[in-house]
Design a protein around this motif. Sequence first.
Motif, PDB file in Angstrom:
ATOM      1  N   HIS A  83      10.264  11.149  32.699  1.00 42.63           N
ATOM      2  CA  HIS A  83      10.518  10.491  31.412  1.00 42.63           C
ATOM      3  C   HIS A  83       9.436  10.803  30.384  1.00 42.63           C
ATOM      4  N   GLU A 101      17.458   4.805  41.271  1.00 43.46           N
ATOM      5  CA  GLU A 101      17.358   4.212  39.931  1.00 43.46           C
ATOM      6  C   GLU A 101      18.321   4.887  38.961  1.00 43.46           C
ATOM      7  N   ASP A 137      20.258   3.578  35.652  1.00 38.29           N
ATOM      8  CA  ASP A 137      19.900   4.164  34.360  1.00 38.29           C
ATOM      9  C   ASP A 137      21.150   4.561  33.586  1.00 38.29           C
TER      10      ASP A 137
END
Length: 446
Positions: free
Chosen positions: A274, A370, A374
């Motif tokens: 990220h 995750e 997301d």
Amino acid sequence: FPEVDQSKIKMRNVKLSTLNKEEQKKLLLRPVLNSLAMIDKVKPIVERVRKEGDAGLKAMTKQFDKADLKSNVLLPPFQTPTEDQLPLDVKKAIDVAYANVKKFHEAQSEKKPLEVETMPGVKCSRFVRPISRVGVYVPGGTAILPSTAIMLGVPAQVAGCKTIVLATPPRPDGSISPEVLYVAKLTGVTCILRAGGAQAVGAMAYGTDEVPKVDKIFGPGNQWVTAAKMLVQNDTDALVAIDMPAGPSEVLVIADHTANPIFVASDLLSQAEHGTDSQVVLVGINLTDKHLEEIENQIDIQAKALPRVAIAREAIKKSVIVLVNNEQQALDFSNEYAPEHLILHLKDSVKAVEKVDNAGSVFVGAFSPESCGDYASGTNHTLPTNGFARQFSGVNTLSFQKHITSQLVSGDGLKVLGPSVVRLAEREGLEAHANAVRVRLAELNK
Ligand code: HSO
Ligand code: ZN
């Protein structure tokens, strides 16, 4: 060509039991955000939009985003992206995400008021109403994030907000991503604001001739956006709320001897890619040296195959593996850290959830990466960071609504309740309050 860094991509590791209290505390720290200095920097930008309105907004969009627009605002009906712009498989994937997020957020909305008769004839109730006008910020920059448009647009739609402004920085040709445009259509956005940064936040907080003023601003953003949100939230003239304080994204993964090293590494890296400031923590329970080495090797191998390897490398460099002796220690550490995302790779991950006190969202077991949350499983990805999972919930349907309470007291009810109210009012020296009850009791006793 710049030289490619081939050195091993490696997290440092520490044994929790060998650290003293101070050192343990340090592990919980996030990078310090200099928010006061940032607020000083965004102030003139926000002020300019407030004073100059659309003209100021246009000028800054030209200056910062290199887009020369006639107007920053697009109104529905929005153009439907062509198949060239938005391939069918991408569109279908957005449809799946939209449907799941909608399903989960619709289930969160309260269908009927809460009603309680606290004393005979004293009926208290609480009912929900949408926040009328909301602004959602969808970042541009290094990655386009249509998923964020889904995560904010869907609850706004489900909550019943009348005005939904979606702000996103335009590309130099003035366009916005077809994915975001498609989501705006799906979620019933009423105005697209082609602007980014502090100027977009300022426009939504104060309104301009073209941009509707909103009551609450949502969404992640860079330091500029975050600082601008904090600034306008504190201005009583703006009368605007924000979703939550935002910081760099985080994940904490807990792994025991059953954890698959390939899965664990992939989860850590999905966070690390990220941004260079991403926070990545692995808590290992009684891992053998060999198991730990396998995880470390996987981190290196998988990271080097990523297009965003340079970003992941920086994030991993600052990250840590915390080695503990049992599950309780792992969960205690995690609860202290209060991660935005918590991923459990445990023998009995379902059972461990009972011991989670602080986390934005939990990913339970080997097959719940995750990434699912997301994008598309249904839960929201706008979550508290920076340890704020101690006191904040992630964005949900209620974030776009507020509660109103009401009461209906009957004559008989007032006869029972009134004397207590009168007594308390007298004690506070507020005779007018007492009188408002006394005059009614006198009428009832006639
Ligand atoms: N993990 C991010 C959300 C996101 N991931 C968007 C991919 N796209 C913060 O929760
Ligand atoms: Zn993510």
